[in-house]
Design an enzyme around this catalytic site. Structure first.
Site, PDB file in Angstrom:
ATOM      1  N   CYS A 186     -16.744   0.045  -7.626  1.00 60.60           N
ATOM      2  CA  CYS A 186     -15.904  -0.537  -8.676  1.00 60.60           C
ATOM      3  C   CYS A 186     -15.279  -1.855  -8.204  1.00 60.60           C
ATOM      4  CB  CYS A 186     -14.810   0.455  -9.061  1.00 60.60           C
ATOM      5  SG  CYS A 186     -13.676   0.784  -7.691  1.00 60.60           S
ATOM      6  N   ASP A 234       0.874  -1.163   0.000  1.00 60.90           N
ATOM      7  CA  ASP A 234       0.000   0.000   0.000  1.00 60.90           C
ATOM      8  C   ASP A 234       0.918   1.221   0.000  1.00 60.90           C
ATOM      9  OD1 ASP A 234      -2.355   1.558   0.266  1.00 60.90           O
ATOM     10  OD2 ASP A 234      -2.077   1.629   2.431  1.00 60.90           O
ATOM     11  N   ASP A 283      -1.700  -0.974   5.855  1.00 61.17           N
ATOM     12  CA  ASP A 283      -1.922  -0.371   7.175  1.00 61.17           C
ATOM     13  C   ASP A 283      -3.396  -0.288   7.546  1.00 61.17           C
ATOM     14  OD1 ASP A 283      -2.494   1.673   5.271  1.00 61.17           O
ATOM     15  OD2 ASP A 283      -2.206   3.196   6.821  1.00 61.17           O
ATOM     16  N   ASP A 343       0.010   5.012   0.886  1.00 61.32           N
ATOM     17  CA  ASP A 343      -0.194   5.929   2.015  1.00 61.32           C
ATOM     18  C   ASP A 343      -0.297   5.148   3.321  1.00 61.32           C
ATOM     19  OD1 ASP A 343      -0.282   7.976   0.104  1.00 61.32           O
ATOM     20  OD2 ASP A 343      -2.456   7.810  -0.094  1.00 61.32           O
ATOM     21  N   SER A 381      -8.953   7.655  -3.832  1.00 66.87           N
ATOM     22  CA  SER A 381     -10.300   8.208  -3.971  1.00 66.87           C
ATOM     23  C   SER A 381     -10.357   9.730  -4.126  1.00 66.87           C
ATOM     24  CB  SER A 381     -11.186   7.778  -2.804  1.00 66.87           C
ATOM     25  OG  SER A 381     -10.788   8.417  -1.616  1.00 66.87           O
ATOM     26  N   CYS A 409      -6.588   2.768  -7.647  1.00 70.05           N
ATOM     27  CA  CYS A 409      -8.017   2.906  -7.925  1.00 70.05           C
ATOM     28  C   CYS A 409      -8.369   4.386  -7.810  1.00 70.05           C
ATOM     29  CB  CYS A 409      -8.838   2.089  -6.939  1.00 70.05           C
ATOM     30  SG  CYS A 409     -10.615   2.444  -7.038  1.00 70.05           S
TER      31      CYS A 409
END
Length: 183
Positions: A99, A9, A128, A11, A55, A91
């Site tokens: 989605c 991941d 995380d 962030d 997002s 994404c």
């Protein structure tokens, strides 16, 4: 021949997670030991693939081009420090878009596996958040949770996993790599 990967991941694992999102390169701050950790992985046979929900694009907070620039600069800094990133998937959708790529759904993993010939069952995902753990299980990967980013808060939710779902928890990326063979 299928390859093994370490999915990361972004962030909260590679850089500081912000409640108001990373909206520019000036807001992007690498976490301690990330460069030495990624240098360590770069010397292995594992592919290094970043999988990230972004997002703010779907929410209209930032443009896709800004995320692309941040990712390109992140990758350049990692490579400048002798690390490696083989691919980046994100994404761009808002949660309500429903989605297939937004974690905890496994769409980004499946795209990466197909494009890079990855054996998901023998790959790892370091995240995380509980959604990262769920995404790893949904993709058939082995999850590892770090306590950086949202991890300290979200690790308490690991008690709600289904029986038999075991998730190692590590202080940070450097410690998470100790759970992976041949690193």
């Amino acid at each position: 021949m299928l390859k093994q990967a370490i999915f990361l991941d972004r962030d909260g694992v590679i850089n500081q997670n912000r409640s108001d999102y990373v909206k520019s390169w000036t807001e992007y701050v690498f976490l301690p030991d990330v460069f030495s950790s990624l240098k360590r992985v770069a010397n292995s046979n594992y592919l290094i693939v970043i999988i990230s929900n972004q997002s703010p694009i779907g929410r209209g907070i930032i443009q896709k081009e800004v995320v692309d620039e941040i990712n390109a600069r992140m990758q350049a800094e990692i490579e400048r420090c002798d690390g490696r990133v083989d691919a980046i998937y994100y994404c761009p959708h808002a949660p309500e878009d429903n989605c297939e790529c937004r974690k905890p759904r496994p769409g980004m993993f499946f795209r990466a596996a197909q494009a890079l010939n990855i054996d998901l069952a023998n790959s790892y995902f370091i995240g995380d958040a509980l959604s990262d753990v769920q995404a790893a299980f949904n993709a058939g990967c082995r999850p590892i949770m770090v306590l950086t980013g949202r991890g300290a808060e979200q690790s308490m939710q690991l008690n709600n996993l289904r029986p038999g779902e075991i998730v190692p928890v590590a202080q940070d990326l450097a410690a998470a790599l100790d759970f992976i063979p041949d690193i």
